[in-house]
Design a protein around this motif. Structure first.
Motif, short mmCIF file in Angstrom:
data_model
loop_
_atom_site.label_atom_id
_atom_site.label_comp_id
_atom_site.label_asym_id
_atom_site.label_seq_id
_atom_site.Cartn_x
_atom_site.Cartn_y
_atom_site.Cartn_z
N LYS A 62 -1.90 -7.18 6.25
CA LYS A 62 -2.74 -6.98 7.42
C LYS A 62 -2.73 -5.53 7.87
N LYS A 63 -1.58 -4.90 7.68
CA LYS A 63 -1.45 -3.51 8.11
C LYS A 63 -2.00 -2.52 7.08
N GLY A 64 -2.55 -3.05 6.01
CA GLY A 64 -3.24 -2.18 5.07
C GLY A 64 -2.39 -1.58 3.97
N ALA A 65 -1.22 -2.17 3.69
CA ALA A 65 -0.38 -1.64 2.62
C ALA A 65 -0.87 -2.13 1.26
N ASN A 66 -0.54 -1.35 0.21
CA ASN A 66 -0.73 -1.83 -1.15
C ASN A 66 0.47 -2.69 -1.50
N ILE A 67 0.23 -3.91 -1.94
CA ILE A 67 1.37 -4.81 -2.14
C ILE A 67 1.38 -5.39 -3.55
N ILE A 68 2.58 -5.35 -4.13
CA ILE A 68 2.83 -6.17 -5.32
C ILE A 68 3.82 -7.24 -4.89
N THR A 69 3.52 -8.48 -5.19
CA THR A 69 4.49 -9.52 -4.89
C THR A 69 4.73 -10.37 -6.13
N THR A 70 5.87 -11.07 -6.13
CA THR A 70 6.27 -11.83 -7.32
C THR A 70 6.65 -13.25 -6.95
N GLY A 71 6.72 -14.09 -7.96
CA GLY A 71 7.17 -15.46 -7.77
C GLY A 71 7.35 -16.12 -9.12
N ARG A 72 7.80 -17.37 -9.08
CA ARG A 72 7.98 -18.10 -10.33
C ARG A 72 6.68 -18.76 -10.81
N TYR A 90 -0.41 -10.08 -7.48
CA TYR A 90 0.66 -11.06 -7.73
C TYR A 90 1.07 -11.02 -9.19
N ILE A 91 2.37 -11.02 -9.44
CA ILE A 91 2.83 -11.18 -10.83
C ILE A 91 3.88 -12.26 -10.92
#
Lengths: 271, 240
Positions: free
Chosen positions: B28-38, B54-55
């Motif tokens: 929401k704050k405008g960051a570039n995000i990489i997130t992970t999960g199973r 997402y990876i």
């Protein structure tokens, strides 16, 4: 009285060897797990009646599984010294992923797996003791060996966690928090210019540890320096880590050392 | 970390619980995000805005997970990482006297080895940015009988950051935040029946906000628990 039996992991060098010798002097039959084949042979030749040797690379979960099965068959044991450990010193980001993987597999995983597997399969005798060799870094922190510190904190807290549950089966859990010991291992990882005579003599430490198992203790800070560090670490954990940073890390920046090559040559000569 | 616009932020374990809340908030704050999960990407893609990458990085294999994250940094041209929140975790409940060896190994891999391997893999990007590494620990790091190996792994995280925050001082921030029990699905996943004590847990929105506040302060080690819950009861209780 039946012959008393002990296991010592990493029993060929340093504190492990001192434990093996002290135990044999007390009449134990000692099962030694180590990756140094020639030293294992030397020990067996020297004490043919008192040594059972297992040549094992503790970074290999598969090898560990095989040896654990054998130990379960040959148990129960009175004392289990989970002593094997390696270190990796230098800037955190300069050491390889493989070195950290192997450090964690030996120091933490092999220790916890042996403990859980032996206790869970009744391979430790009632009134027996499991001994975890943690490190004084648990109380003072260890900048310059962040992953080593992590590995030793993990086993210290695991030992604390299982203490009560094991007591129900009359098995004691003892955790040792030694400072620097006068071994080749310490020599390799020490900052430049450190005075080796200030490190604890492994033979003296081994005797203290074995005596502590007789007295059914829960933790052992083996000398005055360790006891004082324990108190200081309790009172001011951040300040004491900063102090460690000053006295160790700054002198150590240039002496990056980890054991990767040792383990790899060992794997190769095994085949 | 006051201005989150265009920052490069890695958040592991972003599909659920605290991680998901943090992804939402920073996105929401405008960051570039990489997130992970199973989970596979197809299963979770619709959860996230398009700006979130997402990876799938299963932390039961620590080095493979770290390598996947590195590779994604490269493919997105992230030479710098401003903030990495290593949040992914999993635990099991059991009597420590009859611990399943495979679960023990998995607990160590997910909660201890992976954060270390990922920290190592992204350390060049973190140090180049003068960024911040934040591990989500647990109040269990001082010991917890029913979670013997989980608690041991969290103690390992604590010691790791204790040393690293000193090593990196002046170059980058290394922080560990120890949250108390939160209303996430983690306990259910751990086969832990929490019906009777769940009222004690901090609602997730409040916990996430408290964690975010601590991330922006960067102080280590820090515990997020009852105080944030009390504060939250005045400011944001109804949001849950």
């Amino acid at each position: 009285m039946a012959q008393r039996k002990a296991i010592v992991t990493g029993g060929c060098h340093g504190l492990g060897r001192a434990l093996v010798i002290s135990l044999i002097e007390r009449g134990f039959v000692v099962t030694v797990l180590d990756c140094d084949k020639s030293e294992l042979e030397t020990l067996s030749d020297q004490f043919p009646a008192n040594i059972v040797s297992h040549y094992i690379d503790l970074t290999s979960p598969a090898e560990l599984e095989i040896v654990v099965d054998e130990l379960i068959k040959t148990g129960p044991y009175d004392l289990v010294f989970l002593n094997a450990g390696i270190s990796a010193t230098g800037n955190f980001e300069t050491i390889s992923a493989l070195a950290y993987e192997q450090l964690l597999l030996i120091n933490t995983q092999s220790t916890l797996v042996l403990c859980a597997a032996l206790a869970g399969n009744k391979a430790i005798r009632a009134s027996g003791t499991i001994i975890f060799i943690s490190s004084l870094s648990h109380v003072v922190g260890y900048p310059g060996a962040a992953v080593y510190a992590a590995s030793k904190d993990a086993i210290a807290i695991y030992a604390k966690n299982i203490h009560k549950a094991y007591a129900k089966s009359n098995i004691s859990v003892l955790t040792i928090f030694p400072g620097p010991i006068r071994t080749n291992h310490a020599q390799r990882h020490a900052p430049a210019g450190a005075d080796p005579t200030k490190r604890m003599d492994p033979a003296i430490l081994a005797v203290k540890i074995i005596e502590a198992t007789d007295r059914n203790r829960k933790v052992l800070y083996p000398n005055l320096a360790a006891k004082l560090s324990h108190i200081a670490g309790r009172i001011a954990p951040r300040a004491i880590t900063r102090l460690m940073h000053k006295i160790i890390y700054r002198n150590m920046i240039d002496t990056v050392y980890f054991e990767e090559p040792v383990v790899i040559t060992n794997r190769a000569d095994k085949q | 970390m006051r201005n989150n616009t265009m920052l490069n932020i890695l958040i592991t374990g972003g599909t659920d619980g605290l991680g998901f809340k943090l992804v939402e908030s920073y996105a929401k704050k405008g960051a570039n995000i990489i997130t992970t999960g199973r989970e596979t990407e197809n299963n979770v893609r619709q959860k996230f805005p398009d700006s979130v990458k997402y990876i799938q990085a299963d932390q039961t294999n620590p080095r493979a997970a770290a390598e996947k994250i590195s590779a994604t940094f490269q493919s997105l041209n992230w030479t710098k990482c401003d903030l990495a929140i290593l949040n992914a975790g999993a635990g099991y409940v059991y009597d420590p006297f009859s611990e399943d060896i495979n679960k023990l190994k998995e607990t160590l891999a997910v909660n201890l080895y992976s954060p270390i391997q990922i920290s190592l893999a992204i350390s060049p990007a973190l140090l180049l940015a003068g960024g911040q590494l934040t591990l989500i620990g647990s109040v269990a790091h001082k010991g917890a009988e029913k979670f013997a190996s989980y608690s041991a792994a969290k103690a390992g995280q604590h010691g790791f950051i204790r040393a690293l925050s000193e090593e990196w001082r002046g170059r980058a921030i290394a922080q560990i935040i120890h949250p108390g029990a939160m209303m996430t699905n983690m306990h259910t996943k751990a086969d832990f029946n929490t019906d009777k004590i769940r009222f004690l847990f901090t609602p997730l929105n409040i916990a996430a906000r408290a964690v975010e506040r601590q991330i922006s302060k960067g102080i280590t080690p820090v515990t997020v628990g009852i105080r944030s819950r009390i504060r939250g009861s005045f400011t944001g209780w109804r949001n849950n």
